[in-house]
Scaffold this motif. Structure first.
Motif, PDB file in Angstrom:
ATOM      1  N   ARG A 110       0.666  -1.299   0.193  1.00 43.28           N
ATOM      2  CA  ARG A 110      -0.166   0.347  -0.364  1.00 43.28           C
ATOM      3  C   ARG A 110       0.724   0.788   0.078  1.00 43.28           C
ATOM      4  O   ARG A 110       1.454   1.377   0.984  1.00 43.28           O
ATOM      5  CB  ARG A 110      -1.099   0.435   1.031  1.00 43.28           C
ATOM      6  N   SER A 111       0.294   2.147  -1.370  1.00 40.07           N
ATOM      7  CA  SER A 111       1.484   3.483  -1.497  1.00 40.07           C
ATOM      8  C   SER A 111       0.640   4.625  -0.284  1.00 40.07           C
ATOM      9  O   SER A 111      -0.268   4.324  -1.263  1.00 40.07           O
ATOM     10  CB  SER A 111       2.167   3.280  -2.743  1.00 40.07           C
ATOM     11  N   GLY A 112       1.793   5.471  -0.282  1.00 37.52           N
ATOM     12  CA  GLY A 112       0.730   6.974   0.389  1.00 37.52           C
ATOM     13  C   GLY A 112       1.543   7.885  -0.925  1.00 37.52           C
ATOM     14  O   GLY A 112       1.671   7.601  -2.191  1.00 37.52           O
ATOM     15  N   LYS A 113       0.616   9.581  -1.008  1.00 41.34           N
ATOM     16  CA  LYS A 113       0.940   9.569  -1.656  1.00 41.34           C
ATOM     17  C   LYS A 113       2.299  10.014  -1.906  1.00 41.34           C
ATOM     18  O   LYS A 113       3.750  10.138  -1.352  1.00 41.34           O
ATOM     19  CB  LYS A 113       0.865  11.635  -0.964  1.00 41.34           C
ATOM     20  N   ASP A 114       2.507  10.448  -3.858  1.00 42.69           N
ATOM     21  CA  ASP A 114       3.827  10.773  -4.074  1.00 42.69           C
ATOM     22  C   ASP A 114       5.054   9.310  -3.375  1.00 42.69           C
ATOM     23  O   ASP A 114       5.566  10.016  -3.258  1.00 42.69           O
ATOM     24  CB  ASP A 114       4.531  12.213  -3.559  1.00 42.69           C
ATOM     25  N   SER A 115       4.747   8.014  -3.225  1.00 47.04           N
ATOM     26  CA  SER A 115       4.695   6.981  -2.988  1.00 47.04           C
ATOM     27  C   SER A 115       4.769   6.109  -4.190  1.00 47.04           C
ATOM     28  O   SER A 115       4.156   5.770  -4.240  1.00 47.04           O
ATOM     29  CB  SER A 115       4.917   6.994  -1.573  1.00 47.04           C
ATOM     30  N   TYR A 116       6.345   5.119  -4.017  1.00 44.72           N
ATOM     31  CA  TYR A 116       6.204   4.261  -5.475  1.00 44.72           C
ATOM     32  C   TYR A 116       7.392   2.859  -4.607  1.00 44.72           C
ATOM     33  O   TYR A 116       8.159   3.284  -3.830  1.00 44.72           O
ATOM     34  CB  TYR A 116       7.052   4.683  -6.414  1.00 44.72           C
ATOM     35  N   ALA A 117       7.427   1.983  -4.955  1.00 48.78           N
ATOM     36  CA  ALA A 117       7.948   1.041  -5.348  1.00 48.78           C
ATOM     37  C   ALA A 117       7.785   0.084  -5.827  1.00 48.78           C
ATOM     38  O   ALA A 117       7.442   0.270  -7.680  1.00 48.78           O
ATOM     39  CB  ALA A 117       7.063   0.219  -3.533  1.00 48.78           C
ATOM     40  N   GLU A 118       8.836  -0.471  -6.403  1.00 52.28           N
ATOM     41  CA  GLU A 118       9.087  -1.434  -7.368  1.00 52.28           C
ATOM     42  C   GLU A 118       9.607  -3.517  -6.905  1.00 52.28           C
ATOM     43  O   GLU A 118      10.075  -3.257  -5.992  1.00 52.28           O
ATOM     44  CB  GLU A 118      10.541  -1.214  -8.378  1.00 52.28           C
ATOM     45  N   LEU A 119       8.318  -4.413  -7.208  1.00 50.20           N
ATOM     46  CA  LEU A 119       8.858  -5.528  -6.966  1.00 50.20           C
ATOM     47  C   LEU A 119       9.605  -6.372  -7.810  1.00 50.20           C
ATOM     48  O   LEU A 119       9.908  -6.010  -9.289  1.00 50.20           O
ATOM     49  CB  LEU A 119       7.669  -6.316  -6.124  1.00 50.20           C
ATOM     50  N   VAL A 120      11.114  -7.130  -7.304  1.00 48.64           N
ATOM     51  CA  VAL A 120      11.696  -8.017  -8.470  1.00 48.64           C
ATOM     52  C   VAL A 120      10.916  -9.732  -8.544  1.00 48.64           C
ATOM     53  O   VAL A 120      10.830  -9.896  -7.273  1.00 48.64           O
ATOM     54  CB  VAL A 120      13.180  -8.399  -7.961  1.00 48.64           C
ATOM     55  N   LEU A 121      10.246 -10.401  -9.008  1.00 42.63           N
ATOM     56  CA  LEU A 121       9.314 -11.589  -8.940  1.00 42.63           C
ATOM     57  C   LEU A 121      10.276 -12.608  -9.697  1.00 42.63           C
ATOM     58  O   LEU A 121      10.455 -12.159 -10.774  1.00 42.63           O
ATOM     59  CB  LEU A 121       8.114 -11.013  -9.405  1.00 42.63           C
ATOM     60  N   THR A 122      10.314 -13.016  -8.918  1.00 44.64           N
ATOM     61  CA  THR A 122      11.419 -14.589  -9.424  1.00 44.64           C
ATOM     62  C   THR A 122      12.732 -14.319 -10.485  1.00 44.64           C
ATOM     63  O   THR A 122      12.677 -15.370 -10.608  1.00 44.64           O
ATOM     64  CB  THR A 122      10.638 -15.134 -10.114  1.00 44.64           C
ATOM     65  N   GLY A 123      13.504 -12.422  -9.427  1.00 45.47           N
ATOM     66  CA  GLY A 123      14.925 -12.748 -10.053  1.00 45.47           C
ATOM     67  C   GLY A 123      14.356 -12.313 -11.306  1.00 45.47           C
ATOM     68  O   GLY A 123      15.962 -11.619 -11.993  1.00 45.47           O
TER      69      GLY A 123
END
Length: 563
Positions: free
Chosen positions: A347-360
Motif C-alpha cells: 500500500r503506497s501513500g501520496k508521492d510514494s512508489y515501490a518496485e518489486l522483482v518477481l522470481t528474479g
C-alpha cells in the motif's frame, strides 16, 4: 494640529501588525506653523522606524517554545543506533534523532569555537514522515548596536534519494525566530555574498551541492560509504518518527566472496570445532553452534543459493510504502531488499512508489496511492505468477515466459493475461481500467487484445477498442512512471543473500565473544590462527575477498585483530 496614534496588534495566526492613524487639523502660524508640521512629520517617521525595528526584533527573536526545545536538547542523552537489520540483499541502519542531533550539534559547535563573542545555544533535530526539522540558535552582540540577544533559525526539509543515489534535501520552510523567510530568495541572497562561494567549494569537497534555482541540497554519500564499504549504495533513506532509516544495498561480490571464505573454512570443520571446544568454557559452547550454523549456511549457499530465486523482493522505494502480511492488520514500511511472502499487500501513500522483482526476472512498479497483492509466484508448486490490483496504478515489465508459464494481473472485474510485455494499468474508482501497452501483448478477459503501442479502456462506459499511443505519451510514461530498478539490483535480488542468512550466526558468536575474559579470547585467536596456518587455502580466500571488494588497504587491520 496633528495627532498620531500607534498600536501593535497580534493576529490569531501569530503575525504582528502596526496600526497608525493621524488626525489633521489646521496648523496656525501662531503655534509654529510649517516648522511645527515638519517637526511632527519627522517625529512620525522616527517613531515609525522604531516601531518597525521593534516588530523586527519581536518577530526574529526566539519564541519560548524554541528556547525550551534548545534547552532540552542540550540535556538529552545520546541514544545508540540500533543493530543493523538485514534484508534480502542489503542492510537497514536506524539512527535515533537524538544521536543525529548530537552529531550535528558537535560539528556546529566546532564552527563557533573560534568566535568567543558568540555563545552557541545548541541544535535540535526532529524526524517524522519523511521530514527533518532542525532548530539551531546562537547568542551574541548585534553589530553596530551593542545589544546582546539570541537568534534562532529553524529549517524544515523533505528527505529523499535521487535516481543517481544522491541524498536530496528540499527545504519546505525557513524561519528566523518567528519570521518566515522565502527559501529561494534566501538562497539567492546568500549566493551573492562573496564569502559564501568559498563555503560552497568546501561543501562541494564534502559531496554537498547547493542548487540555487530549485533551493535544494544534494549530498553524494559515495565518498563516505567507500571509506567503510566499497560498492555499497544508499537505496533508500527515510525519516520516520524519532529515527532515520537508511537502506544500504551490498554488492553481490561481497556476498559471494564472504560465502567462499566460510565454505573454504568448512572443509576441515571437525578440526576447527575440536580446537574451539578445547578452549571454550562449557557454558559458552553457543559459539560453536554459531560456527556450525555459518558453515552449514555456506554449504547450502554454494549448493543451491544461486539457483533458487527469491519469490518477491523490494528493489526500489520512494516515500512511504507499507506491506501488510496475509492475516495481519499491521502496516510495516518496506525497505530495499525486503522479501515479501505470498499474499502480502503493498500500500503506497501520496508521492510514494515501490518496485518489486518477481522470481528474479519480472519487475512491477506500484504507483502512488495504490494497493497491490502478490497473489502467487511461479515456483515448484505453480507455473502462475499473479498480481491483484485493488487500487491505483501499476506498471508491469514481464521478461520472456516459457511455454507453460502464466503471468496475469487481475482486478475485481478483469483478468489481463501477459506474454513478454511492458504495460501500464490504471484502475478507476468505478472498476474500469485504462491500459497502455508499450511492448508485447495483453489480453483482457480473453475478449480484447492490445498490442504494442496501443491503449485501451475496458469497463463501465468504456468502448474496449484499442487505439494507437503517441511517442509523446510514451515519453510521458517513461518520465513520470519509469522503472528505477538497476540492472545490478535485478541480478543481486534474484537469489537469497548469504549475508542475511549468515549474519545472525555472526552476531551470536560476537555476543559470546564479548562476554569472554581476555585469556579465553587470546586462546580462541591462537586456535583460529593455527587452523588457518594448517589450511593455507583459507588465507588465500581471504586475500581474494579483500581484493574483489576493494579492501586491499584494510588487510592490515584484519591481521592486527589476530596479533
Amino acid at each position: 494640529m496633528c495627532k498620531v496614534f500607534f498600536k501593535l496588534y497580534k493576529s490569531s495566526v501569530g503575525k504582528y501588525y502596526v496600526y497608525m492613524s493621524t488626525t489633521n487639523q489646521t496648523i496656525s502660524k501662531r503655534h509654529g506653523g510649517v516648522g511645527k508640521g515638519i517637526f511632527l512629520a519627522l517625529l512620525i517617521i522616527i517613531v515609525s522606524i522604531l516601531i518597525v525595528a521593534l516588530v523586527a526584533v519581536v518577530l526574529t527573536g526566539p519564541g519560548k517554545a524554541q528556547l525550551r526545545r534548545l534547552k532540552e536538547s542540550q540535556s538529552a542523552l545520546t541514544v545508540p543506533a540500533a543493530k543493523p537489520e538485514l534484508t534480502g540483499r542489503g542492510m537497514v541502519v536506524e539512527i535515533p534523532e537524538e544521536t543525529l542531533s548530537k552529531m550535528l550539534s558537535s560539528g556546529t559547535e566546532i564552527m563557533f569555537a573560534g568566535r568567543p563573542e558568540v555563545n552557541y545555544m545548541g541544535l535540535d533535530l526532529k524526524l517524522a514522515d519523511q521530514e527533518i526539522d532542525v532548530l539551531s540558535g546562537v547568542e551574541g552582540q548585534v553589530p553596530g548596536i551593542g545589544w546582546r540577544r539570541a537568534a534562532v533559525m529553524q529549517i524544515r526539509a523533505e528527505l529523499g534519494v535521487t535516481e543517481e543515489g544522491l541524498i536530496r534535501l528540499t527545504p519546505k520552510a525557513v524561519r528566523f525566530g518567528m519570521l518566515p523567510i522565502p527559501i529561494k530568495r534566501l538562497i539567492k541572497l546568500t549566493d551573492r555574498i562573496p564569502d559564501f562561494h568559498s563555503v560552497e567549494e568546501e561543501l562541494a569537497d564534502l559531496g554537498v551541492i547547493i542548487d540555487s534555482d530549485s533551493g535544494r541540497f544534494f549530498v553524494d554519500p559515495e565518498p563516505w560509504l567507500s571509506g567503510y564499504f566499497p560498492g555499497m549504495q544508499i537505496k533508500q533513506i527515510r525519516a520516520v518518527r524519532g529515527a532515520l532509516r537508511i537502506a544500504l544495498g551490498m554488492p553481490a561480490s561481497f556476498d559471494d566472496s564472504l560465502a567462499e571464505i566460510f565454505l573454504t573454512a568448512a572443509r576441515n570443520e571437525p578440526d576447527l570445532i575440536r580446537r574451539l571446544d578445547e578452549v571454550l568454557p562449557a557454558e559458552n559452547l553457543k559459539m560453536i553452534e554459531s560456527v556450525e550454523g555459518l558453515f552449514e549456511a555456506a554449504e547450502n549457499y554454494g549448493a543451491v543459493g544461486k539457483e533458487e530465486p527469491m519469490e518477491a523482493a523490494v528493489s526500489y522505494v520512494e516515500g512511504r510504502v507499507d506491506a501488510i502480511a496475509p492475516g495481519s492488520a499491521d502496516a510495516i514500511p518496506v525497505d530495499f531488499g525486503d522479501r515479501l511472502t505470498i499474499g502480502t499487500t503493498l500500500r503506497s501513500g501520496k508521492d510514494s512508489y515501490a518496485e518489486l522483482v518477481l522470481t528474479g526476472r519480472h519487475i512491477t512498479k506500484v504507483g502512488e496511492q495504490s494497493e497491490l497483492v502478490v497473489s502467487s509466484v511461479d515456483d515448484d508448486d505453480s507455473d502462475t505468477t499473479s498480481l491483484a490490483l485493488l487500487k491505483g496504478k501499476v506498471r508491469v515489465l514481464v521478461s520472456s515466459l516459457s511455454k507453460d508459464e502464466i503471468f496475469e494481473l487481475t482486478t475485481t472485474d478483469t483478468v489481463m493475461a501477459v506474454r513478454g510485455t511492458d504495460f501500464v494499468v490504471i484502475l478507476q474508482r468505478n472498476g474500469a481500467i485504462d491500459m497502455a501497452v508499450l511492448e508485447g501483448r495483453v489480453s483482457i478477459n480473453d475478449e480484447v487484445t492490445a498490442e504494442a503501442d496501443q491503449s485501451v479502456s475496458v469497463g463501465k462506459g468504456r468502448a474496449g477498442v484499442p487505439i494507437p499511443i503517441s511517442d509523446e505519451f510514451r515519453a510521458e510514461i517513461e518520465e513520470d512512471f519509469g522503472i528505477r530498478t538497476l540492472p545490478e539490483d535485478l541480478e543481486s535480488l534474484s537469489t537469497e543473500s548469504f549475508t542475511s542468512v549468515a549474519m545472525p550466526h555472526i552476531m551470536s558468536a560476537a555476543s559470546v565473544w564479548a562476554g569472554l575474559d581476555n585469556d579465553t579470547q587470546w586462546e580462541i585467536q591462537n586456535a583460529i590462527v593455527d587452523y588457518m596456518e594448517e589450511n593455507p587455502e583459507i588465507p588465500r580466500t581471504i586475500d581474494e575477498f579483500f581484493r574483489v571488494n576493494g579492501w586491499e588497504d584494510r588487510r592490515g587491520e584484519f591481521e592486527r585483530m589476530f596479533e
